[in-house]
Design an enzyme around this catalytic site. Structure first.
Site, PDB file in Angstrom:
ATOM      1  N   TRP A   3      16.702  68.885 -32.709  1.00 61.83           N
ATOM      2  CA  TRP A   3      16.459  67.599 -32.187  1.00 61.83           C
ATOM      3  C   TRP A   3      16.746  66.516 -33.235  1.00 61.83           C
ATOM      4  O   TRP A   3      16.965  65.488 -32.848  1.00 61.83           O
ATOM      5  CB  TRP A   3      14.919  67.988 -31.724  1.00 61.83           C
ATOM      6  CG  TRP A   3      14.396  66.528 -31.148  1.00 61.83           C
ATOM      7  CD1 TRP A   3      14.556  66.175 -29.853  1.00 61.83           C
ATOM      8  CD2 TRP A   3      13.659  65.359 -31.708  1.00 61.83           C
ATOM      9  NE1 TRP A   3      13.824  64.902 -29.756  1.00 61.83           N
ATOM     10  CE2 TRP A   3      13.267  64.410 -30.945  1.00 61.83           C
ATOM     11  CE3 TRP A   3      13.478  65.161 -33.208  1.00 61.83           C
ATOM     12  CZ2 TRP A   3      12.680  63.393 -31.263  1.00 61.83           C
ATOM     13  CZ3 TRP A   3      12.577  63.983 -33.528  1.00 61.83           C
ATOM     14  CH2 TRP A   3      12.473  63.231 -32.666  1.00 61.83           C
ATOM     15  N   HIS A   4      16.436  66.766 -34.299  1.00 58.83           N
ATOM     16  CA  HIS A   4      16.322  65.529 -35.546  1.00 58.83           C
ATOM     17  C   HIS A   4      17.562  64.969 -35.616  1.00 58.83           C
ATOM     18  O   HIS A   4      17.754  63.750 -35.956  1.00 58.83           O
ATOM     19  CB  HIS A   4      15.651  66.077 -36.571  1.00 58.83           C
ATOM     20  CG  HIS A   4      14.197  66.239 -36.707  1.00 58.83           C
ATOM     21  ND1 HIS A   4      13.519  67.284 -36.289  1.00 58.83           N
ATOM     22  CD2 HIS A   4      13.085  65.344 -37.150  1.00 58.83           C
ATOM     23  CE1 HIS A   4      12.335  66.847 -36.399  1.00 58.83           C
ATOM     24  NE2 HIS A   4      12.126  65.729 -36.885  1.00 58.83           N
ATOM     25  N   GLY A   5      18.565  66.053 -35.515  1.00 55.90           N
ATOM     26  CA  GLY A   5      19.945  65.311 -35.870  1.00 55.90           C
ATOM     27  C   GLY A   5      21.126  66.400 -35.754  1.00 55.90           C
ATOM     28  O   GLY A   5      20.697  67.631 -35.812  1.00 55.90           O
TER      29      GLY A   5
END
Lengths: 284, 482
Positions: free
Chosen positions: B325-327
């Site tokens: 989700w973060h990257g």
């Protein structure tokens, strides 16, 4: 009074208490010129010296901070030199503005003399894109006095700086407050030397200035770390040839003197306790 | 628009005054004005991507409406799938398309096949991961009958686009935030005062600590091969505080700003670096995201009511997806995975960790646990910050293989601008001290019990620190990229 009005009143008082002292300080400091001894004082001293300095030497030397280590800048005239101690932070453009200031204020004294610029080669790579550019160039030089000497490209570049518009406001100009210039270039790791666009423009303008005021302009290198021998000089030499700058760079690379890395405290400055160069070791 | 920009300094008072003095006549006016203000705030960056927010809001509003009205299980499921498809479709395309394509091509090439699939030049819309998760939770909660749909379309659109938390959270749940849009707001002096305090503290964390740390962190991580072990440790340490102060600073500003408009957003950080294990860390760090993953990924997978092996699997899946989700980078996936692994001891622990109370004496062990957890987090941050996994490993290996203190004096001069390094370290110490003593407060600048003169003195001290020691320029918030 309603809650929202109370809140707005408190916020307004808070902002006034916070801002007014800065505004007053800025205004007083501008009025008395006190800031010039506190914010990048070296730059303002150099400007002042270029304007009103007593040139009693035939050898006029402009330096960056590495070059300044070779001269006793605090007592420069007694050594037989007229030295303007400078910094790489304002790059070639800043050096041009200072030399221009000097020759326009002392046309008779510089005529027939030689003006040396003692600076490390990586300074020519600067394109007013250093972390210190805001404080060392934009604040002291981006004003009505020096803007006429700036090329449009330089002006456009400066206007791209975040908050450059605030640089001449008393609140900003009189404090060390600076923007964090995220696009700043780092020159800690260099594979090759080259001359940046702005440096090329202003080297040519320095040549023209020398012709106009009848002085000789020569660039010399200060002492450098041994490990800088590894940095390729080819591109810079090629640019010097292509742009007919050989006369001002004559012997620049040949005369470079390298000293042991161990006496340096950083990439460019030696420890003056460990290493004391003799006077005029560059043989100017 | 960035909170730490001149644009916002001008924009905010205008919006605040119009909201309370012009648009305060009725609920609808307040909500419509908030939608407009939020769209201007977002469109300041790139107005074209407003269309995504509008499409996502419209789709979820209609899906929520239909889903709530229907008792047909299959139809409701179909609607949920549609909501998931739209939101995750946007997210998948804009955030992960190139990542999966490039990873697929790399895999094919590693297996000896030639894959001719080209990646696209896709711009990542700011905040897409945040608002898609917010709208998703609305649809899922209606599907699970945890909430009812709202009939007020303006309230819903304002809920999705509410500018203080639109681009980097906290990721609010409809159950908590949406009702606040369905009742008229009246100016609450205490809420606003606390809001301005929290926002001021957030600005201090972002502009003074995070942005000063960023100078050294960028220099160290971009040329990590040049630095000795001590500087590399310093780089990881400073990054830990850069990301904490950047993101929690944003959250503080968001929560504080929302309070000025009469909204109460959820707490997003709760003194995470005083955690005694990874499980506790994730209860204190980015709380709105970790609870989102707990409720919508971990619990549906079986949660804690399963065998230890299955629980470990659930945790690894949850953390790995959270990392992704973060990257769109394998570094984030590995970072998530490592945090999942760090969670394992909690599964085997017999006694639940007691609530931490720093006033009571727990003995040296508790403090050693805090230190050990922090060291583990530092290691994982190296993966988070590095451009690729090999670089992260190399960075960590260099810490122990390079001479630890060699050339430190020269190397330090490379990582500091003016006094940025000294300022960073001094303010980290101040931050930790204040957090330690304010540990039980919702935010460290909750100081309403102090006498008025002391409060004002502290407000002025913090504001002056921002002016005198802050970095001003082009400093985006790190989490904007997510």
């Amino acid at each position: 009074m309603s809650d929202i009005r109370k809140f707005n009143k408190s916020m307004s008082i808070f902002i006034l208490i916070l801002i007014v002292p800065y505004l007053v300080y800025g205004a007083v400091s501008m009025y008395t010129d006190e800031y010039k001894s506190k914010v990048t004082p070296g730059v303002y001293e150099s400007i002042q010296k270029c304007r009103e300095g007593n040139i009693n030497s035939q050898t006029i030397i402009f330096t960056d901070s590495a070059g300044a280590q070779l001269y006793n800048v605090n007592d420069s005239t007694s050594n037989g030199f007229f030295v303007i101690n400078g910094t790489r932070a304002y790059g070639l453009v800043g050096q041009y503005l200072l030399i221009n200031e000097l020759v326009r204020n002392h046309p008779d004294e510089v005529k027939g003399n030689t003006i040396y610029l003692v600076t490390i080669p990586s300074v020519f790579m600067d394109n007013l894109d250093q972390v210190y550019t805001f404080n060392y160039f934009i604040k002291p030089f981006y004003n009505e006095q020096y803007i006429p000497y700036l090329e449009d490209k330089v002006k456009t570049h400066i206007e791209s700086f975040p908050m450059q518009w605030a640089s001449q406001l008393p609140l900003v100009k009189t404090t060390n407050w600076s923007v964090d210039y995220s696009n700043a270039k780092s020159f800690f790791k260099i594979d090759e030397y080259y001359i940046s666009e702005f440096s090329l423009i202003y080297l040519n303008r320095l040549k023209e200035l020398a012709d106009e005021f009848g002085f000789e302009f020569v660039i010399k290198a200060p002492f450098m770390r041994n490990d800088k021998k590894e940095v390729s000089q080819e591109k810079m030499k090629q640019q010097i040839r292509e742009h007919n700058l050989d006369d001002i760079f004559r012997h620049y690379f040949e005369d470079m003197k390298y000293i042991p890395d161990s006496v340096f405290v950083d990439r460019d400055h030696f420890d003056t306790e460990k290493y004391k160069p003799e006077l005029n070791s560059l043989k100017l | 628009m960035l909170f730490n920009s001149l644009d916002f300094i001008i924009y905010f008072p205008i919006v605040f005054l119009i909201y309370w003095f012009v648009a305060n006549k009725n609920l609808r006016k307040q909500n419509i004005f908030l939608i407009i203000a939020s769209y201007v705030f977002y469109g300041w960056w790139d107005w074209r991507f407003l269309s995504l927010i509008i499409i996502s809001s419209t789709a979820d509003y209609l899906i929520g409406l239909k889903m709530d009205q229907s008792d047909n299980k299959k139809y409701r499921k179909l609607l949920l799938i549609a909501s998931l498809g739209i939101n995750l479709g946007f997210l998948g395309f804009f955030k992960y398309y190139n990542f999966f394509i490039e990873s697929f091509v790399d895999l094919m090439e590693a297996m000896g096949f030639q894959a001719n699939i080209t990646s696209l030049q896709v711009i990542l819309p700011v905040g897409i991961s945040f608002y898609t998760f917010q709208t998703l939770s609305y649809s899922i909660d209606i599907y699970k009958r945890k909430i009812s749909h709202t009939k007020d379309i303006f309230a819903f659109f304002a809920f999705v686009s509410f500018f203080p938390q639109l681009v980097a959270g906290p990721i609010e749940r409809a159950k908590h935030l949406l009702p606040q849009f369905t009742k008229p707001r009246e100016f609450d002096l205490q809420l606003a005062k606390d809001g301005i305090r929290q926002a001021l503290w957030g600005f201090m964390k972002k502009i003074v600590i995070a942005d000063n740390c960023a100078i050294a962190v960028n220099a160290i991580f971009s040329d990590y091969q040049d630095f000795n072990g001590a500087i590399l440790v310093l780089g990881a340490f400073l990054f830990a505080f850069q990301i904490y102060c950047d993101f929690s600073g944003y959250s503080d500003i968001a929560i504080g700003t929302a309070r000025l408009f009469g909204f109460d957003l959820m707490q997003n950080f709760n003194y995470p670096y005083f955690s005694r294990n990874i499980s506790e860390f994730w209860k204190r760090w980015h709380i709105s995201l970790s609870t989102w993953f707990r409720d919508y990924v971990y619990i549906p997978l079986g949660g804690s009511y399963a065998s230890k092996a299955r629980r470990m699997f659930n945790i690894i899946v949850t953390f790995t997806v959270s990392g992704l989700w973060h990257g769109a980078n394998w570094t984030f996936v590995l970072w998530g995975f490592l945090n999942g692994v760090g969670y394992f001891p909690e599964i085997f622990r017999k006694n639940k960790t007691k609530k931490f109370d720093h006033i009571k004496r727990y003995g040296i062990r508790q403090y050693l646990n805090i230190l050990a957890t922090f060291v583990f987090i530092l290691i994982t941050w190296v993966f988070f910050r590095s451009p690729d996994i090999m670089t992260a490993f190399d960075y960590l290996v260099n810490i122990v293989t390079t001479p630890f203190l060699e050339n430190s004096r020269e190397l330090v001069s490379r990582i500091t601008f003016d006094n940025s390094l000294k300022i960073s370290l001094a303010f980290i110490a101040i931050l930790l001290t204040i957090e330690w003593f304010q540990f039980n407060k919702k935010h460290p600048f909750e100081i309403e019990t102090l006498p008025k003169t002391a409060r004002w003195g502290l407000y002025l001290a913090v504001a002056n620190c921002i002016i005198l020691f802050g970095q001003f320029g082009q400093n985006d918030f790190i989490y904007f990229q997510f």
